[in-house]
Design a protein around this motif. Structure first.
Motif, short mmCIF file in Angstrom:
data_model
loop_
_atom_site.label_atom_id
_atom_site.label_comp_id
_atom_site.label_asym_id
_atom_site.label_seq_id
_atom_site.Cartn_x
_atom_site.Cartn_y
_atom_site.Cartn_z
N PHE A 1 0.81 -1.23 0.00
CA PHE A 1 0.00 0.00 0.00
C PHE A 1 0.83 1.27 0.00
O PHE A 1 0.26 2.36 -0.05
CB PHE A 1 -0.97 0.01 1.18
CG PHE A 1 -2.00 -1.07 1.10
CD1 PHE A 1 -2.92 -1.08 0.07
CD2 PHE A 1 -2.04 -2.08 2.03
CE1 PHE A 1 -3.87 -2.08 -0.02
CE2 PHE A 1 -2.98 -3.09 1.95
CZ PHE A 1 -3.89 -3.09 0.92
N PHE A 2 2.17 1.15 0.10
CA PHE A 2 3.02 2.33 -0.02
C PHE A 2 4.03 2.17 -1.15
O PHE A 2 4.04 2.92 -2.11
CB PHE A 2 3.73 2.65 1.29
CG PHE A 2 4.65 3.84 1.18
CD1 PHE A 2 4.13 5.10 1.00
CD2 PHE A 2 6.02 3.67 1.23
CE1 PHE A 2 4.98 6.21 0.88
CE2 PHE A 2 6.86 4.75 1.11
CZ PHE A 2 6.34 6.02 0.93
N PHE A 3 4.90 1.16 -1.04
CA PHE A 3 5.97 1.02 -2.02
C PHE A 3 5.48 0.64 -3.41
O PHE A 3 5.98 1.16 -4.40
CB PHE A 3 7.01 -0.02 -1.54
CG PHE A 3 7.87 0.48 -0.42
CD1 PHE A 3 8.70 1.56 -0.60
CD2 PHE A 3 7.84 -0.14 0.81
CE1 PHE A 3 9.51 2.01 0.43
CE2 PHE A 3 8.65 0.30 1.85
CZ PHE A 3 9.47 1.39 1.66
N LEU A 4 4.51 -0.25 -3.51
CA LEU A 4 4.02 -0.66 -4.83
C LEU A 4 3.33 0.48 -5.58
O LEU A 4 3.70 0.76 -6.72
CB LEU A 4 3.10 -1.87 -4.71
CG LEU A 4 2.58 -2.43 -6.04
CD1 LEU A 4 3.74 -2.91 -6.91
CD2 LEU A 4 1.59 -3.54 -5.79
N PRO A 5 2.34 1.17 -4.98
CA PRO A 5 1.74 2.29 -5.73
C PRO A 5 2.75 3.39 -6.05
O PRO A 5 2.72 3.96 -7.14
CB PRO A 5 0.65 2.82 -4.80
CG PRO A 5 0.42 1.79 -3.80
CD PRO A 5 1.66 0.97 -3.72
N LEU A 6 3.64 3.67 -5.10
CA LEU A 6 4.64 4.71 -5.35
C LEU A 6 5.58 4.31 -6.47
O LEU A 6 5.90 5.11 -7.35
CB LEU A 6 5.43 5.00 -4.07
CG LEU A 6 6.42 6.15 -4.14
CD1 LEU A 6 5.69 7.45 -4.45
CD2 LEU A 6 7.18 6.26 -2.85
N GLY A 7 6.00 3.05 -6.50
CA GLY A 7 6.87 2.57 -7.57
C GLY A 7 6.19 2.64 -8.93
O GLY A 7 6.79 3.05 -9.92
N LEU A 8 4.92 2.24 -8.98
CA LEU A 8 4.19 2.28 -10.25
C LEU A 8 3.98 3.72 -10.73
O LEU A 8 4.09 4.01 -11.93
CB LEU A 8 2.86 1.56 -10.12
CG LEU A 8 2.95 0.04 -9.87
CD1 LEU A 8 1.57 -0.54 -9.65
CD2 LEU A 8 3.67 -0.64 -11.01
N ILE A 9 3.70 4.62 -9.81
CA ILE A 9 3.52 6.02 -10.18
C ILE A 9 4.83 6.62 -10.68
O ILE A 9 4.85 7.38 -11.66
CB ILE A 9 2.94 6.82 -9.00
CG1 ILE A 9 1.50 6.41 -8.79
CG2 ILE A 9 3.05 8.32 -9.23
CD1 ILE A 9 0.89 6.92 -7.51
N VAL A 10 5.94 6.27 -10.05
CA VAL A 10 7.24 6.77 -10.50
C VAL A 10 7.57 6.22 -11.88
O VAL A 10 8.08 6.94 -12.74
CB VAL A 10 8.34 6.43 -9.46
CG1 VAL A 10 9.72 6.70 -10.02
CG2 VAL A 10 8.13 7.23 -8.19
#
Length: 94
Positions: free
Chosen positions: A49-58
């Motif tokens: 819920f933090f690293f995965l969405p942030l990685g995909l957005i980046v």
């Protein structure tokens, strides 16, 4: 295409896999392990819920060039961080 952001996004997706799926909570710095009730749930919440969405957005930001790209990335990052932080402090801390 920004290759630096692409590498950072891929690294965040890798950390998401290691923390969220493999439960490698030692990768998370800055928390007292004795105060966490459920380390498995901590790994799931921070990884998925933090690293995965942030990685995909980046990764998406590295592929698409648009106006105010940096501002939107920072706002999304701080929103995700605040949500995860509040959840961890309310549900997982003793």
């Amino acid at each position: 295409m920004d290759y630096g952001l692409l590498v950072i996004g891929l690294a965040l997706v890798l950390v998401s896999y290691l923390v969220g799926i493999k439960k490698q909570t030692w990768l998370l710095a800055g928390f007292n392990e004795k105060m966490i009730k459920n380390k498995s749930l901590l790994g799931t919440v921070t990884g998925l819920f933090f690293f995965l969405p942030l990685g995909l957005i980046v990764i998406i930001n590295s592929l698409i060039d648009y106006h105010y790209e940096g501002t939107i990335l920072v706002v999304v990052m701080l929103t995700l961080l605040t949500g995860v932080y509040v959840f961890i402090n309310r549900r997982l801390m003793d």
